[in-house]
Design a protein around this motif. Sequence first.
Motif, PDB file in Angstrom:
ATOM      1  N   ILE A 154      24.783  46.527  50.643  1.00 15.41           N
ATOM      2  CA  ILE A 154      24.091  46.808  51.901  1.00 15.41           C
ATOM      3  C   ILE A 154      24.811  46.159  53.078  1.00 15.41           C
ATOM      4  O   ILE A 154      25.012  46.776  54.117  1.00 15.41           O
ATOM      5  N   MET A 155      25.229  44.888  52.923  1.00 18.16           N
ATOM      6  CA  MET A 155      25.758  44.116  54.044  1.00 18.16           C
ATOM      7  C   MET A 155      27.211  44.424  54.396  1.00 18.16           C
ATOM      8  O   MET A 155      27.590  44.352  55.554  1.00 18.16           O
ATOM      9  N   CYS A 156      28.031  44.745  53.423  1.00 15.60           N
ATOM     10  CA  CYS A 156      29.473  44.850  53.663  1.00 15.60           C
ATOM     11  C   CYS A 156      29.902  46.299  53.840  1.00 15.60           C
ATOM     12  O   CYS A 156      29.388  47.194  53.193  1.00 15.60           O
ATOM     13  N   ARG A 157      30.891  46.492  54.715  1.00 15.37           N
ATOM     14  CA  ARG A 157      31.394  47.825  55.019  1.00 15.37           C
ATOM     15  C   ARG A 157      32.382  48.317  53.974  1.00 15.37           C
ATOM     16  O   ARG A 157      32.057  49.078  53.084  1.00 15.37           O
ATOM     17  N   ARG A 158      33.621  47.882  54.113  1.00 17.44           N
ATOM     18  CA  ARG A 158      34.702  48.440  53.316  1.00 17.44           C
ATOM     19  C   ARG A 158      34.898  47.690  51.998  1.00 17.44           C
ATOM     20  O   ARG A 158      34.882  48.294  50.934  1.00 17.44           O
ATOM     21  N   PHE A 159      35.114  46.388  52.091  1.00 17.78           N
ATOM     22  CA  PHE A 159      35.317  45.593  50.885  1.00 17.78           C
ATOM     23  C   PHE A 159      34.057  44.814  50.571  1.00 17.78           C
ATOM     24  O   PHE A 159      33.402  44.292  51.451  1.00 17.78           O
ATOM     25  N   ARG A 160      33.742  44.747  49.281  1.00 20.47           N
ATOM     26  CA  ARG A 160      32.509  44.080  48.879  1.00 20.47           C
ATOM     27  C   ARG A 160      32.750  42.921  47.918  1.00 20.47           C
ATOM     28  O   ARG A 160      31.813  42.243  47.528  1.00 20.47           O
ATOM     29  N   HIS A 161      33.991  42.739  47.496  1.00 19.36           N
ATOM     30  CA  HIS A 161      34.294  41.644  46.569  1.00 19.36           C
ATOM     31  C   HIS A 161      35.721  41.176  46.807  1.00 19.36           C
ATOM     32  O   HIS A 161      36.593  41.965  47.154  1.00 19.36           O
ATOM     33  N   VAL A 162      35.951  39.883  46.609  1.00 18.00           N
ATOM     34  CA  VAL A 162      37.283  39.304  46.748  1.00 18.00           C
ATOM     35  C   VAL A 162      37.514  38.353  45.576  1.00 18.00           C
ATOM     36  O   VAL A 162      36.590  37.677  45.128  1.00 18.00           O
ATOM     37  N   ALA A 163      38.751  38.358  45.057  1.00 23.12           N
ATOM     38  CA  ALA A 163      39.098  37.469  43.953  1.00 23.12           C
ATOM     39  C   ALA A 163      40.517  36.951  44.158  1.00 23.12           C
ATOM     40  O   ALA A 163      41.441  37.742  44.294  1.00 23.12           O
TER      41      ALA A 163
END
Length: 134
Positions: A32-41
């Motif tokens: 809901i909150m994030c536009r393009r990217f939703r995860h980072v590692a």
Amino acid sequence: MARPKWGGIDLWDKKMIIIGFSGRTTNICWRIMCRRFRHVAPIVVIENKMYMYQFEKRGQIKQICVGERELKILGQYGWEFIYMPSVSPICANTDNAYTCVDMTKQMIGIKNIWVQTPYRLYKMLRKKYNMLKK
């Protein structure tokens, strides 16, 4: 003074850090909150091995050994990578990280409080490292 270790790896001997960004996640809040990217590692490269640190929940971070083949597969599934030169020093204590973005910021030494989403971190790193992207 002892050199910091994180996940059993001595981070002072690393050569490069790769930050991977994904548009997919299982967490409904980030959808809901994030536009393009939703995860980072973050992926730490040490000699000829790569270790991806996957944030699961606060205090629980999984270390996954990945290779070049796995990075190609992740790229086919929509992951984008930013290749960063070696940075030091690194905050090795990420047990108090609340999100994957917070964990990544602590690993690479960013203290900007305005960076709270993966997309914002992506934009900041691309600007800082002159769009080093593959």
